[in-house]
Every structure is written in C-alpha cells, then in structure tokens.
Design a protein around this motif. Sequence first.
Motif, PDB file in Angstrom:
ATOM      1  N   VAL A 168     -88.788  58.657  38.294  1.00 48.09           N
ATOM      2  CA  VAL A 168     -88.895  60.099  38.067  1.00 48.09           C
ATOM      3  C   VAL A 168     -89.976  60.445  37.057  1.00 48.09           C
ATOM      4  O   VAL A 168     -90.832  61.312  37.298  1.00 48.09           O
ATOM      5  CB  VAL A 168     -87.517  60.651  37.601  1.00 48.09           C
ATOM      6  CG1 VAL A 168     -87.651  62.132  37.221  1.00 48.09           C
ATOM      7  CG2 VAL A 168     -86.493  60.480  38.706  1.00 48.09           C
ATOM      8  N   GLU A 169     -89.946  59.805  35.901  1.00 49.91           N
ATOM      9  CA  GLU A 169     -90.786  60.259  34.782  1.00 49.91           C
ATOM     10  C   GLU A 169     -92.276  60.244  35.093  1.00 49.91           C
ATOM     11  O   GLU A 169     -92.975  61.240  34.836  1.00 49.91           O
ATOM     12  CB  GLU A 169     -90.469  59.413  33.541  1.00 49.91           C
ATOM     13  CG  GLU A 169     -91.047  60.004  32.263  1.00 49.91           C
ATOM     14  CD  GLU A 169     -90.434  59.379  31.031  1.00 49.91           C
ATOM     15  OE1 GLU A 169     -90.801  59.789  29.915  1.00 49.91           O
ATOM     16  OE2 GLU A 169     -89.574  58.484  31.168  1.00 49.91           O
ATOM     17  N   GLU A 211     -94.553  63.688  35.066  1.00 52.53           N
ATOM     18  CA  GLU A 211     -95.661  63.810  34.110  1.00 52.53           C
ATOM     19  C   GLU A 211     -96.968  64.124  34.831  1.00 52.53           C
ATOM     20  O   GLU A 211     -97.776  64.952  34.351  1.00 52.53           O
ATOM     21  CB  GLU A 211     -95.794  62.513  33.320  1.00 52.53           C
ATOM     22  CG  GLU A 211     -94.690  62.297  32.286  1.00 52.53           C
ATOM     23  CD  GLU A 211     -94.834  60.970  31.575  1.00 52.53           C
ATOM     24  OE1 GLU A 211     -95.641  60.127  32.048  1.00 52.53           O
ATOM     25  OE2 GLU A 211     -94.143  60.759  30.554  1.00 52.53           O
ATOM     26  N   ARG A 212     -97.198  63.503  35.992  1.00 52.35           N
ATOM     27  CA  ARG A 212     -98.414  63.776  36.753  1.00 52.35           C
ATOM     28  C   ARG A 212     -98.427  65.214  37.269  1.00 52.35           C
ATOM     29  O   ARG A 212     -99.469  65.906  37.209  1.00 52.35           O
ATOM     30  CB  ARG A 212     -98.522  62.779  37.903  1.00 52.35           C
ATOM     31  CG  ARG A 212     -99.824  62.868  38.676  1.00 52.35           C
ATOM     32  CD  ARG A 212    -100.073  61.634  39.525  1.00 52.35           C
ATOM     33  NE  ARG A 212     -98.943  61.332  40.386  1.00 52.35           N
ATOM     34  CZ  ARG A 212     -98.110  60.307  40.203  1.00 52.35           C
ATOM     35  NH1 ARG A 212     -98.282  59.502  39.165  1.00 52.35           N
ATOM     36  NH2 ARG A 212     -97.118  60.092  41.043  1.00 52.35           N
ATOM     37  N   LEU A 213     -97.302  65.707  37.746  1.00 53.11           N
ATOM     38  CA  LEU A 213     -97.233  67.093  38.220  1.00 53.11           C
ATOM     39  C   LEU A 213     -97.475  68.081  37.079  1.00 53.11           C
ATOM     40  O   LEU A 213     -98.154  69.108  37.251  1.00 53.11           O
ATOM     41  CB  LEU A 213     -95.871  67.349  38.867  1.00 53.11           C
ATOM     42  CG  LEU A 213     -95.604  66.661  40.211  1.00 53.11           C
ATOM     43  CD1 LEU A 213     -94.167  66.889  40.636  1.00 53.11           C
ATOM     44  CD2 LEU A 213     -96.553  67.186  41.284  1.00 53.11           C
ATOM     45  N   VAL A 214     -96.906  67.772  35.907  1.00 53.97           N
ATOM     46  CA  VAL A 214     -97.098  68.672  34.763  1.00 53.97           C
ATOM     47  C   VAL A 214     -98.573  68.704  34.348  1.00 53.97           C
ATOM     48  O   VAL A 214     -99.115  69.773  34.009  1.00 53.97           O
ATOM     49  CB  VAL A 214     -96.189  68.235  33.594  1.00 53.97           C
ATOM     50  CG1 VAL A 214     -96.588  68.954  32.315  1.00 53.97           C
ATOM     51  CG2 VAL A 214     -94.731  68.522  33.933  1.00 53.97           C
ATOM     52  N   ARG A 215     -99.240  67.548  34.369  1.00 57.05           N
ATOM     53  CA  ARG A 215    -100.672  67.529  34.026  1.00 57.05           C
ATOM     54  C   ARG A 215    -101.479  68.395  34.997  1.00 57.05           C
ATOM     55  O   ARG A 215    -102.391  69.136  34.588  1.00 57.05           O
ATOM     56  CB  ARG A 215    -101.184  66.092  34.043  1.00 57.05           C
ATOM     57  CG  ARG A 215    -100.754  65.266  32.842  1.00 57.05           C
ATOM     58  CD  ARG A 215    -101.614  64.018  32.706  1.00 57.05           C
ATOM     59  NE  ARG A 215    -101.514  63.158  33.875  1.00 57.05           N
ATOM     60  CZ  ARG A 215    -100.633  62.175  34.015  1.00 57.05           C
ATOM     61  NH1 ARG A 215     -99.749  61.951  33.035  1.00 57.05           N
ATOM     62  NH2 ARG A 215    -100.618  61.428  35.087  1.00 57.05           N
ATOM     63  N   LEU A 265     -91.720  69.128  29.378  1.00 55.10           N
ATOM     64  CA  LEU A 265     -91.045  68.162  30.243  1.00 55.10           C
ATOM     65  C   LEU A 265     -90.030  67.363  29.428  1.00 55.10           C
ATOM     66  O   LEU A 265     -90.343  66.871  28.343  1.00 55.10           O
ATOM     67  CB  LEU A 265     -92.064  67.195  30.874  1.00 55.10           C
ATOM     68  CG  LEU A 265     -91.473  65.995  31.636  1.00 55.10           C
ATOM     69  CD1 LEU A 265     -90.651  66.465  32.827  1.00 55.10           C
ATOM     70  CD2 LEU A 265     -92.586  65.041  32.084  1.00 55.10           C
ATOM     71  N   THR A 266     -88.819  67.212  29.988  1.00 57.30           N
ATOM     72  CA  THR A 266     -87.765  66.395  29.364  1.00 57.30           C
ATOM     73  C   THR A 266     -87.105  65.552  30.451  1.00 57.30           C
ATOM     74  O   THR A 266     -86.629  66.083  31.457  1.00 57.30           O
ATOM     75  CB  THR A 266     -86.691  67.276  28.694  1.00 57.30           C
ATOM     76  OG1 THR A 266     -87.312  68.115  27.719  1.00 57.30           O
ATOM     77  CG2 THR A 266     -85.645  66.406  28.010  1.00 57.30           C
TER      78      THR A 266
END
Length: 462
Positions: free
Chosen positions: A312-313, A317-321, A334-335
């Motif tokens: 998941v992580e 993280e890639r989508l948030v970037r 992100l958490t």
Amino acid sequence: MRPQSLTARVLLVSTIWAVVALVVIGVVISTLYRQGSERGFQDLLRAQLYNVINSIVVNDKSVLAGSPQLGDLRFSQPQTGWYWIVEPIGEFNTPPLISTSLGSGKLPIASVDEVPFDIRYERFYTTVDSFNNEVEVAETEVVLDIQGHTARFRVAGNRDVLEADIDSFNRNLYLALSIFGFGGLGMNALAILFGLRPLDQARRSLEKIRGGESERLDGEFPREIQPLASEVNALIDSNRRIIERARMQVGNLAHSLKTPLAVLINEARILEAPHGDLVKAQADAMQMQVQSYLNRARIAAQRESVLARTEVEPVLERLVRVMRRLHPEKTFLLTVSPPGLILAMEQQDVEETVGNLLDNAARYAADEVRLTAQIAPEGVQGKDPGRRSWIAIDVDDDGPGLEPEQITVAIKRGKRLDESKPGTGLGLSIVSEIAGEYQGTLGLSRGDRGGLKAMIVLPAVS
C-alpha cells in the motif's frame, strides 16, 4: 464441535483410543488375576483340608482324635480367620475338633441347598465369622472307618489375605499402565507431529506464495502429499497462463480500439461547434467506457489469483507525489498505519481507484486533502463474509461536500453534479465497480471538516 486442526483431531482420537484401550486392558488383567488368585486360594484351602483329613482318626473309644499340623501359625493364633473344624454327623456321637484359632467363636455355615457339593463332593462358600472376618470355607464329608463313622471337615481362610494381594497387584498394574500410557501418549504425539510435518511444510510454502515470496510449492514431500503439491503447482501455472492470456487479450483489444477512437477525437476537433464538441465528448466517453469494461474483464480473470498483491504505502506515496505536482496549491497529507499493509489486488487497480478519489478530492478541496490507509475497523468489511482481513482507505477533503441525496447520484455512471468542472462523470462509478469486483465497498459521507469523505474497503493479504 469438531476441532479444526488436523493435528488436534489425530491427537484427540489417538488419545481417546489409547485411554480406552489401557482402561480395558487394566480391567481385563485385573479380572484375570483375581480369578487366578481365587482359584489359587481355593487350592490352598483344599490342600489344608486334606491335611486335616489325613490327621484325624476314630480311636478305640469311637471318639475323634488327632492333632493336625498344617505348618501355618495362623491356625493356632486366635481370631485370625484361619480355622479348621471336624464335626461328626449322623449317629456318630462324639465332641467336634476345633482349631485353637477359632476358640469359642462361631463360623456360620451355608446350607447345602444354597451351596451344594460338586462332583468331587466339595463345596466352597464365603461367610463372616463372629470376629467380623470375611472367610472362604472349604468343606467336605469323609467316612473315617469301616464302621461308617462319618465327619464333616471344614477349613476356613481369611479373604483379607487374598484381597490384599489383589489390591497390591492392581496398584502395581495401574501404576505401570499409567507410566506406559503417559509415555505412549507422549511418543504417539511426537510420532504424529513428526508424521504431519510435511503438511506444515506445505502450509508454510503456501504462505510464501500468498506473501509473494514464492510462485510454487517448493520442497520434497512424501508420496502421499506429493500429488497434492503437484496439483497445486499445476493450478498456479494454469492460473498464471489464464491471467497472461487475459492481459494479452485486453491489450490487443485496447490497442485495436485506441486508433479508431483517436481518429474520432481528432476529427471532432475539426468539426464546427456544437457538433464537434458533441462528437469529442461522446468519443471520450466511449474511451472511458471501453477502459472500464476492459478493467472489469481483467479483474475477473485474476480476482481469485493468490499472486495478486500490492504493497500500500509505496503506491499511495507515488499517487500523492503526482497530485502535488498537478495541484501545487493544495496540501496532501498521507498516513499509513501500520506500515507494511498489503492489498490482495493488482497495482494498477489500486492506482486507478485511489487515483480517482484523490483527483475528485483535489478538484473540490479548498486547501487540504487527507489520505489515510489502515486496517479496517471492527464492523467494517467488504462483501465477502469469509474473508477476515480488510483495509480501509479514506480520502477526506475540506471542500463543500455532498448532501445525502447527492451521494446516491454521484456514484451513478456518467452523472456529474458540477458541470463547471472537467470530467466525464465516470470516476466514482469506476471506483465502485473495481472495488465491487474485489468484493470491496465504496462509501461516501460528510467528513469531520465539512467536505466529502470517501472510504473504500479493499481486501488485504491475510
């Protein structure tokens, strides 16, 4: 209720059988020993009886005479329960002879009707003397001379000796059987655990496959388990070929439709409005629809595969970037708790579902979007009641949010609540469809900050 563990079942059945067998063996041996001891006790009394017979005579005065020497002091000690008695019967009128151990005590006699003589003209019975000793009596009648003088001979032995011997034997027997039983159960448990070790090895190999560490059941298995391991490996290979074939067909179909749709979209730009805009909008919708159904076909082909898994992580993280670059004016938080969560899904499906939710949140958020991934709280699960592990991913924004009646409309395919924003109205419906294909769920509600909160529940790797 049956135990779910195969080891527990075998141990339970073998333990019950061992306990029952040992109890039956103990009872049988104890019974046989008692029967043998009682026969031996009667043989002893019979021998003593004939010793008394051989020691008694009728003298010249027609009186019983003799002093039996039985070699056992208990016949001369009072109230021991060991006695001999010689009584005249018929017209033979003489005082009886009694051992000193009985003295003035009485020994009740069973009637001949109750205990008749056997073919050897002997009989044995149990009675209680006047000193409360339970005694075994051996009795016979003998003609002592040619004049026909007849006497009844009795020898009694204390059964406490017999019972004490039997009790001592039973204690030693049950102690030995208990030691042997516990030792046997321990060895039986070790043998069962050792014999079922290959199944535990197969279980660990399956866990490695589910964990993505291996693609086959590796190891050497006994011939009873090897066919099962071979069938599982064949099933995995077949499943992998089906997935690859489905992916190839999806790719071929996507490639064959890509060019015609691109031509339609380009030609729509040349056409004058409003016809060009209409053709372009419909071509875009067709492109999204085709992609949606291709995704559903691909997911259906690999949904039951044990090889579908995504950490998941890294994906989030890639989508948030990406979202931070597309919407630099917005804040994305992100958490992931706890770290190391793994979804039982293909990575591109995770990216498409969460990406659509993030894109919607980013377009309508005022300043901030929060993305949270965690183990699904108690009571929150997908559509598959047999699965116990689920992950809940929340996308929460601080935008205007939706009213309850708007939430139902928002999930419908092609429905757009805000025509001023770009899009086709397929995002949330695609998310809902992909989640449904994995037996997950999508829920929309008003968040704590007043905006829209989208929670998608997806299957986790156990």
